[in-house]
Design an enzyme around this catalytic site. Structure first.
Site, PDB file in Angstrom:
ATOM      1  N   THR A 145      19.229  35.467  37.877  1.00 43.41           N
ATOM      2  CA  THR A 145      21.123  35.768  38.733  1.00 43.41           C
ATOM      3  C   THR A 145      21.127  36.778  37.112  1.00 43.41           C
ATOM      4  OG1 THR A 145      21.711  33.862  37.628  1.00 43.41           O
ATOM      5  CG2 THR A 145      21.897  34.146  39.513  1.00 43.41           C
ATOM      6  N   GLU A 164      21.539  31.987  44.990  1.00 40.06           N
ATOM      7  CA  GLU A 164      20.428  30.782  44.373  1.00 40.06           C
ATOM      8  C   GLU A 164      20.545  30.822  46.152  1.00 40.06           C
ATOM      9  OE1 GLU A 164      22.937  32.996  42.479  1.00 40.06           O
ATOM     10  OE2 GLU A 164      23.718  31.767  40.684  1.00 40.06           O
ATOM     11  N   LYS A 220      46.240  34.615  36.751  1.00 35.04           N
ATOM     12  CA  LYS A 220      46.706  33.364  36.669  1.00 35.04           C
ATOM     13  C   LYS A 220      48.253  34.265  36.600  1.00 35.04           C
ATOM     14  CE  LYS A 220      43.280  29.805  36.625  1.00 35.04           C
ATOM     15  NZ  LYS A 220      42.260  30.208  36.129  1.00 35.04           N
ATOM     16  N   TRP A 224      47.685  31.892  41.995  1.00 31.97           N
ATOM     17  CA  TRP A 224      46.771  33.192  41.809  1.00 31.97           C
ATOM     18  C   TRP A 224      47.136  33.987  42.338  1.00 31.97           C
ATOM     19  CZ3 TRP A 224      41.857  29.321  42.627  1.00 31.97           C
ATOM     20  CH2 TRP A 224      41.713  29.100  41.426  1.00 31.97           C
TER      21      TRP A 224
HETATM   22  P1  ADP Z   1      24.434  38.375  39.784  1.00 33.12           P
HETATM   23  O1  ADP Z   1      25.396  37.391  40.094  1.00 33.12           O
HETATM   24  O2  ADP Z   1      23.361  38.586  39.201  1.00 33.12           O
HETATM   25  O3  ADP Z   1      25.337  39.581  40.041  1.00 33.12           O
HETATM   26  P2  ADP Z   1      24.293  37.897  42.660  1.00 33.12           P
HETATM   27  O4  ADP Z   1      24.288  39.101  43.859  1.00 33.12           O
HETATM   28  O5  ADP Z   1      23.748  37.095  43.493  1.00 33.12           O
HETATM   29  O6  ADP Z   1      24.051  38.662  41.697  1.00 33.12           O
HETATM   30  O7  ADP Z   1      25.876  37.560  43.051  1.00 33.12           O
HETATM   31  C1  ADP Z   1      26.449  36.839  44.209  1.00 33.12           C
HETATM   32  C2  ADP Z   1      28.251  37.456  43.802  1.00 33.12           C
HETATM   33  O8  ADP Z   1      28.610  38.663  43.929  1.00 33.12           O
HETATM   34  C3  ADP Z   1      29.067  36.283  44.771  1.00 33.12           C
HETATM   35  O9  ADP Z   1      28.480  35.114  44.359  1.00 33.12           O
HETATM   36  C4  ADP Z   1      30.604  36.867  44.530  1.00 33.12           C
HETATM   37  O10 ADP Z   1      30.861  36.764  43.321  1.00 33.12           O
HETATM   38  C5  ADP Z   1      29.143  38.310  44.476  1.00 33.12           C
HETATM   39  N1  ADP Z   1      29.795  39.102  46.273  1.00 33.12           N
HETATM   40  C6  ADP Z   1      28.600  39.153  46.964  1.00 33.12           C
HETATM   41  N2  ADP Z   1      28.965  39.657  47.668  1.00 33.12           N
HETATM   42  C7  ADP Z   1      30.145  39.688  48.173  1.00 33.12           C
HETATM   43  C8  ADP Z   1      31.066  39.946  49.335  1.00 33.12           C
HETATM   44  N3  ADP Z   1      30.497  40.888  50.382  1.00 33.12           N
HETATM   45  N4  ADP Z   1      32.405  40.089  49.132  1.00 33.12           N
HETATM   46  C9  ADP Z   1      33.055  39.764  47.549  1.00 33.12           C
HETATM   47  N5  ADP Z   1      31.944  39.310  46.710  1.00 33.12           N
HETATM   48  C10 ADP Z   1      30.900  39.483  47.198  1.00 33.12           C
END
Ligand code: ADP
Length: 545
Positions: free
Chosen positions: A184, A329, A438, A443
């Site tokens: 990640t 993940e 916040k 929120w």
């Molecule tokens: P990294 O954390 O390495 O940038 P990831 O692709 O695993 O890569 O990131 C996952 C995160 O991306 C999610 O936990 C979320 O916060 C965000 N995310 C993924 N898809 C969406 C979506 N459709 N809308 C909003 N947030 C998203």
């Protein structure tokens, strides 16, 4: 009493075997790093993957060894995945958009032994390779004629591969063996290694191809714009061969014009990418008057998909948008917003409000939202809290036990996202936990404000961050990249938002910038933005105001 059915192991090698045998002539088309369009088939991808596995063995690669790739989406990268896992080793995708120091840290953490790299990334490797103690060979994904002089003792892929033949059987593996690895990006702390098994990849692809998920079939020509190095390439390297869909790989060129060219010349019917890529394509289409007549469906995820993008695709270009949420993940699919029978008869406004949500889980993902104490929250479409998931393609731990606090004793993985779920099971992300604002104990969802702001025709991109405030702790600041040539004012922006959000959600100020920083996976880098506006004083914080 036990069931009397066969223990057919869920192995990734079976996916390419199936593709070669039953969809052997189906095309894999790539824009090569060297330039020309390259065409091959699943039959040949398998042949060369067998060769690659045999050649890796000759290099002393043992079961479980981590073999890195630093590459664009091309047929060679696909061969690397299957060849590496077919040798019993673990493909480890490196994200070239990370800082070189981060890549070096990740390679050391994974203990990568060999790296397959595109020509583009030789300079990165030259800078970091001496610091990666486990690394013993660099293979450059090209032929000898294209390999420049380098300090790495690198070998050209084509000649290296030619030293083995395809008379080889996949190294026997158990379905729970590691097959792949992806870190990640580390927007929260150090990068963490996610380790996929053969089983999780196969199950994830079976989930992904379903009609109510990505809906990929042997009738599709699929363009994964999402790079293989982003979140397991959204599983597409397994989903397409599993069903015999053709693959169209964009290689290093992901600008609007290049994507458009391939979409039309290769008659792509389905594609997947993050919103920023689609925004570039839409801008290109608008500027050139182009169209995408063969494109039927796009999956948009990785960041929230603004309503304007969804509406432009569907109304102007006749392309169905599936908004999806996932994470590295989760292999990575979590939810997809695909219509159900209950959507019939919705008016335009209700439909597009619904489409802004991230969707429902397919079978194979369980999901819930809890408060900070871990109590389940009601599915009322309002109560938001920590989003948690579990399933056979969800991580149970990170490599070397990092970040253990995200994994709860009863199997739930805390995603770090904040969301609510409605009575139909449709989930909406309101923020990443660390980005939520916040204000006076309540929120404010930055994602919702951003989605609204980019709806303004003069806005190219928008980000909302919390800025310290003496009375309310934090208040929202809207950061806007205006469209080139537009004369957008602070007041015009506030007037546009006014009435569209609750009054106490209204940004306290608007600032205009030339660009907004992005992470290596295309997300807005809120941490950086917060740093650059750390000393920003909102007008509302002024005692006279
Ligand atoms: P990294 O954390 O390495 O940038 P990831 O692709 O695993 O890569 O990131 C996952 C995160 O991306 C999610 O936990 C979320 O916060 C965000 N995310 C993924 N898809 C969406 C979506 N459709 N809308 C909003 N947030 C998203």
């Amino acid at each position: 009493m036990l069931g009397l059915m066969q223990d057919w192991p869920l192995l990734c090698t079976k996916v390419i075997d199936h593709a070669a045998e039953h969809h052997g002539g189906r095309e894999v088309v790539s824009r090569s790093v060297e330039g020309p369009i390259h065409r091959t088939t699943y039959r040949d991808v398998r042949r060369r993957s067998l060769r690659l596995a045999k050649r890796l063995q000759r290099d002393g690669v043992k079961r479980g060894a981590r073999i890195a790739t630093l590459a664009w989406n091309t047929w060679r990268h696909l061969e690397c995945w299957y060849g590496i896992l077919g040798a019993g080793a673990v493909y480890h995708t490196l994200n070239p958009r990370l800082f070189p120091d981060q890549i070096a840290w990740i390679m050391n953490d994974a203990e990568d032994e060999i790296v397959f790299a595109d020509l583009t990334f030789l300079p990165i490797l030259e800078a970091i390779a001496p610091r990666v103690s486990s690394l013993r060979r660099v293979v450059v994904l090209t032929d000898a004629a294209h390999l420049p002089l380098n300090t790495l003792d690198a070998v050209p892929y084509e000649e290296w591969l030619a030293e083995a033949d395809e008379d080889f059987a996949w190294v026997p593996a158990e379905e729970r063996d590691a097959a792949g690895m992806c870190y990640t990006s580390g927007t929260t702390g150090m990068p963490k290694g996610v380790v996929y098994s053969h089983r999780s990849n196969v199950l994830h692809s079976m989930i992904a191809v379903q009609p109510d998920a990505m809906n990929i079939s042997a009738r599709d020509r699929v363009m994964p714009v999402v790079p293989l190095f982003h979140a397991n390439g959204w599983g597409i390297a397994f989903s397409c061969p599993m069903v015999g869909a053709a693959m169209i790989m964009p290689g290093p060129k992901m600008d609007g014009a290049s994507i458009h060219e391939l979409l039309t010349s290769e008659r792509v019917s389905f594609s997947a990418a993050v919103p920023t890529v689609w925004m570039m394509l839409l801008q290109h289409l608008q500027a050139t008057g182009g169209a995408v007549p063969d494109l039927k469906r796009v999956v948009i995820g990785g960041a929230a998909c603004p309503r304007v993008v969804c509406e432009a695709f569907e109304k102007r270009y006749g392309v169905e948008v599936v908004h999806a949420w996932g994470m590295t993940e989760l292999s990575p699919l979590g939810t997809l917003n695909v219509p159900t029978a209950d959507w019939e008869g919705l008016d335009d406004e209700a439909l597009y409000r619904l489409k802004e949500k991230q969707g429902r889980v397919p079978f194979g993902v369980e999901m819930k939202v809890t408060d900070d104490q871990g109590h389940d929250l009601p599915r009322d479409g309002r109560s938001f809290g920590r989003l948690k998931v579990r399933g056979p393609a969800v991580s149970s731990a990170y490599h070397k036990g990092a970040g253990a606090e995200a994994f709860e004793a009863d199997g739930w993985f805390d995603t770090g996202d904040v969301a609510h779920i409605d009575a139909s099971g449709t989930m909406q992300i309101t923020d990443r936990a660390k980005d939520v604002i916040k204000s006076g104990g309540e929120w404010i969802s930055t994602i919702e404000l951003e989605n609204l702001a980019v709806g303004h025709p003069d806005v190219t991109e928008a980000a909302v961050i919390g800025v310290p405030h003496p009375k309310w702790d934090e208040r929202p600041l809207l950061v806007v990249v205006p469209r080139e040539g537009a004369s957008l004012t602070r007041q015009a922006m506030l007037d546009y938002l006014s009435g569209r959000v609750a009054r106490w959600w209204m940004p306290d100020d608007v600032v205009f910038v030339e660009a907004i920083p992005h992470t290596a996976t295309g997300k807005i880098q809120k941490m950086e933005l917060r740093k650059s506006f750390a000393d920003y004083r909102l007008p509302s914080a002024d005692p006279v105001a």
